[in-house]
Design an enzyme around this catalytic site. Structure first.
Site, PDB file in Angstrom:
ATOM      1  N   SER A 121       0.847  -1.189   0.000  1.00 45.47           N
ATOM      2  CA  SER A 121       0.000   0.000   0.000  1.00 45.47           C
ATOM      3  C   SER A 121       0.874   1.228   0.000  1.00 45.47           C
ATOM      4  O   SER A 121       1.746   1.384   0.856  1.00 45.47           O
ATOM      5  CB  SER A 121      -0.917   0.004   1.225  1.00 45.47           C
ATOM      6  OG  SER A 121      -1.729   1.167   1.242  1.00 45.47           O
ATOM      7  N   ALA A 122       0.670   2.099  -0.985  1.00 41.93           N
ATOM      8  CA  ALA A 122       1.416   3.352  -1.081  1.00 41.93           C
ATOM      9  C   ALA A 122       0.436   4.513  -0.960  1.00 41.93           C
ATOM     10  O   ALA A 122      -0.763   4.324  -0.752  1.00 41.93           O
ATOM     11  CB  ALA A 122       2.180   3.405  -2.402  1.00 41.93           C
ATOM     12  N   VAL A 127      -1.861  -2.418  -3.907  1.00 41.53           N
ATOM     13  CA  VAL A 127      -1.598  -3.566  -4.774  1.00 41.53           C
ATOM     14  C   VAL A 127      -2.204  -4.828  -4.172  1.00 41.53           C
ATOM     15  O   VAL A 127      -1.980  -5.135  -2.996  1.00 41.53           O
ATOM     16  CB  VAL A 127      -0.085  -3.761  -4.991  1.00 41.53           C
ATOM     17  CG1 VAL A 127       0.177  -5.003  -5.843  1.00 41.53           C
ATOM     18  CG2 VAL A 127       0.527  -2.524  -5.648  1.00 41.53           C
ATOM     19  N   LYS A 141      -2.716  -3.054  -9.460  1.00 39.17           N
ATOM     20  CA  LYS A 141      -2.368  -1.775  -8.848  1.00 39.17           C
ATOM     21  C   LYS A 141      -3.590  -0.876  -8.998  1.00 39.17           C
ATOM     22  O   LYS A 141      -3.954  -0.486 -10.099  1.00 39.17           O
ATOM     23  CB  LYS A 141      -1.150  -1.157  -9.545  1.00 39.17           C
ATOM     24  CG  LYS A 141      -0.696   0.162  -8.933  1.00 39.17           C
ATOM     25  CD  LYS A 141       0.562   0.685  -9.632  1.00 39.17           C
ATOM     26  CE  LYS A 141       1.015   1.998  -9.035  1.00 39.17           C
ATOM     27  NZ  LYS A 141       2.228   2.526  -9.708  1.00 39.17           N
ATOM     28  N   ASP A 278      12.617   5.783  -9.813  1.00 42.77           N
ATOM     29  CA  ASP A 278      12.121   5.504  -8.464  1.00 42.77           C
ATOM     30  C   ASP A 278      12.476   4.085  -8.035  1.00 42.77           C
ATOM     31  O   ASP A 278      11.658   3.373  -7.456  1.00 42.77           O
ATOM     32  CB  ASP A 278      10.604   5.715  -8.423  1.00 42.77           C
ATOM     33  CG  ASP A 278      10.064   5.889  -7.010  1.00 42.77           C
ATOM     34  OD1 ASP A 278      10.795   6.417  -6.154  1.00 42.77           O
ATOM     35  OD2 ASP A 278       8.908   5.506  -6.762  1.00 42.77           O
TER      36      ASP A 278
END
Length: 442
Positions: A121-122, A127, A141, A278
Site C-alpha cells: 500500500s502506497a 496492490v 495496482k 524511483d
C-alpha cells in the site's frame, strides 16, 4: 447542463471537505507549537502523515533528496519511503467495479479470485494479488478512491504550505521551495495515469529486447484489464535487494547483481525513451529464477544522451581537479540558459575557490577514502549544494529531470552499502557509466 450538476455538486463538496480537513489538521499542529512544542522535523512528519496522500508524497520527496533538505528532515521522513496504512478492500473493490465491470462482464467474470489482503500500500495506490480464469497470477495496482480530487485540492493550497516549510526549515538556505512544489505537482499528476505507466513498462521492455539484456525483467501488462485507475500486471516472485542473506538463496554474488542493475539502468539512460526514476528498495528485487525485477514505472525521467555524457564528464573533471573542464561540462549538460551567456574561465575560477574551501574545512574530501559512511555522504551532498549555488551566480540551472537522476543515484548508494560496500560506482570495472549493453553479465 443540468445533467452534470449532481456530479459537480459532489465534487465541490469533496473539495470543501478536503479544505476543511486540511485546515483542521494544520490548526491542531499550530496549536501544539503555540503550547510550547518544538516545531521540528518530527512534528512536520506527523502533520503530513495526518494530511495523507499529497503530503506523504512531499515527505517522500524530502526523504529522497538530501541534496536539497537538511539532514534532520531527510531522516525524519525516511519512513514515508515504506508502505502506508492500507485501505479496507471494500474501497478497492468499488474502484475495480467502476473500472473493470464493464461491457456486460462482472468482476467475478474478469477474475477467478482477488486477495483482499493487500500485497502493498502506497500513498496513491494499493496492490492486490489476483488470479485469472486461465490460471495466470497477476497483481492489481488500484488507485485509491478520491486520490485525484484530494491531490488537485491539496496542490491548490500548497502556497500556504510552502510558507510553513520555510518557517520550519530555516536551514534550507539554498533550496527554493516554489520550483520543488512545481516538480512534485508534475510528478504526482503523472503518477495517477496508469495508462501512461503501462507505456513506460512497454518502452523499458523494448529497450531490454533491443539491447539483448536477459538479466533484467519487468512485469507484463494485461492491456484489456488496464485503465487509468487500474493497472494489471504479471506477478513476479523474489526478495528485496537490501536483504543480502535472502539474495544468496538465488545468486552467488550480490555485488555482481548490483553491477548488472547499475549497468542496465545506465544503459537505459542512453537507449530507452525514459529512465526509471524511483528504484528504491520496494521497486527492485532479485527474482527466484536469478533475474532482476524492475517494478513500478510510475515515475520516470528523460535525459538526453549528451547531458548524461556531460554529467559523467563533470564527475571525472571534479575527481581530476580540472575545473575548466568541469565548467564546460556544466554548460554542455544544458544547465545554462545559453552557452554564450556563461564565462567559462570565471565559472571555473569560482568552482576552484569553492572546492579549495571545502577541502580545507572537510577532511572527508582529502582522506582518499570512498564516500561509504553517512558522514562522508553528507559532505558529498554539501558539495553538490555548493555547486548549485555557484552555478546560480552564473545563470546555470539543472535540467528538470536531473534532480530525478541524482535522487536515483542516492538510492543506488543505499543498495551498494548493503550489497557491495567496496564497490565505487564511478570507477569499478564492472560498472559501465556510459551504458554499454555488453557490460551486463550473462
Amino acid at each position: 447542463m443540468k445533467l452534470y450538476r449532481p456530479h459537480l455538486l459532489k465534487h465541490s463538496l469533496n473539495v470543501a471537505n478536503r479544505i476543511r480537513q486540511t485546515a483542521s489538521v494544520a490548526g491542531l499542529s499550530a496549536l501544539r507549537v503555540a503550547k510550547g512544542e518544538k516545531p521540528d522535523a518530527y512534528l512536520l512528519k506527523e502533520t503530513f502523515e495526518q494530511l495523507g496522500t499529497t503530503y506523504i508524497k512531499i515527505g517522500q520527496f524530502i526523504a529522497s533528496t538530501p541534496s536539497l533538505f537538511p539532514r534532520e528532515y531527510v531522516e525524519a521522513f525516511q519512513g514515508f519511503l515504506d508502505q502506508t496504512t492500507p485501505l479496507p478492500y471494500s474501497y478497492i473493490a468499488q474502484v475495480l467495479r467502476e473500472e473493470l465491470a464493464v461491457d456486460g462482464l462482472t468482476l467475478e467474470e474478469r477474475f477467478a479470485d482477488i486477495e483482499e489482503q493487500p500485497l502493498a500500500s502506497a500513498s496513491i495506490a494499493q496492490v492486490h494479488v489476483a488470479r485469472l480464469h486461465n490460471g495466470d497470477e497477476v497483481v492489481l495496482k488500484v488507485q485509491k478512491p478520491g486520490v485525484e480530487t484530494i491531490m488537485q485540492t491539496d496542490l491548490g493550497v500548497l502556497h500556504g504550505v510552502t510558507k510553513l516549510l520555510e518557517l520550519l526549515m530555516p536551514s534550507m538556505k539554498f533550496a527554493s521551495i516554489a520550483p520543488i512544489i512545481d516538480e512534485i505537482r508534475l510528478r504526482m499528476l503523472a503518477e495517477t495515469d496508469f495508462i501512461a505507466e503501462a507505456k513506460n513498462i512497454r518502452d523499458f521492455q523494448q529497450f531490454l529486447s533491443v539491447s539483448g539484456n536477459t538479466r533484467v525483467v519487468a512485469p507484463t501488462v494485461y492491456d484489456e484489464l488496464t485503465t487509468k485507475r487500474v493497472l494489471t500486471m504479471s506477478r513476479l516472485h523474489g526478495v528485496s535487494m537490501i536483504d543480502e542473506r535472502a539474495m544468496r538463496q538465488y545468486c552467488n554474488d550480490p555485488a555482481q547483481v548490483m553491477a548488472d542493475t547499475l549497468n542496465t539502468w545506465f544503459a537505459s539512460l542512453m537507449l530507452c525513451n525514459s529512465f526509471h526514476a524511483d528504484l528504491h528498495a520496494g521497486n527492485l528485487m532479485l527474482l527466484t529464477d536469478g533475474r532482476i525485477g524492475f517494478l513500478d514505472f510510475g515515475i520516470v525521467g528523460k535525459l538526453k544522451a549528451q547531458s548524461w555524457r556531460a554529467c559523467m564528464g563533470m564527475m571525472q573533471a571534479l575527481q581530476d581537479n580540472n575545473y575548466r573542464a568541469m565548467a564546460q561540462c556544466m554548460i554542455d549538460m544544458e544547465m545554462t540558459k545559453g552557452e554564450n551567456h556563461v564565462d567559462v574561465s570565471s565559472l571555473a575560477a569560482d568552482l576552484q575557490r569553492m572546492m579549495q574551501t571545502i577541502m580545507a574545512e572537510d577532511i572527508a574530501f582529502t582522506s582518499g577514502v570512498p564516500f561509504n559512511t553517512k558522514e562522508q555522504a553528507d559532505e558529498l551532498n554539501k558539495m553538490m549544494l555548493e555547486i548549485v549555488e555557484v552555478g546560480k551566480r552564473h545563470g546555470i540551472h539543472f535540467p528538470r529531470d536531473f534532480a530525478l537522476l541524482t535522487k536515483q543515484l542516492l538510492y543506488f548508494d543505499r543498495f551498494m552499502r548493503t550489497l557491495a560496500p567496496d564497490m565505487d560506482m564511478f570507477s569499478d570495472h564492472r560498472v559501465a557509466m556510459l551504458g554499454r549493453p555488453d557490460s551486463i553479465s550473462e
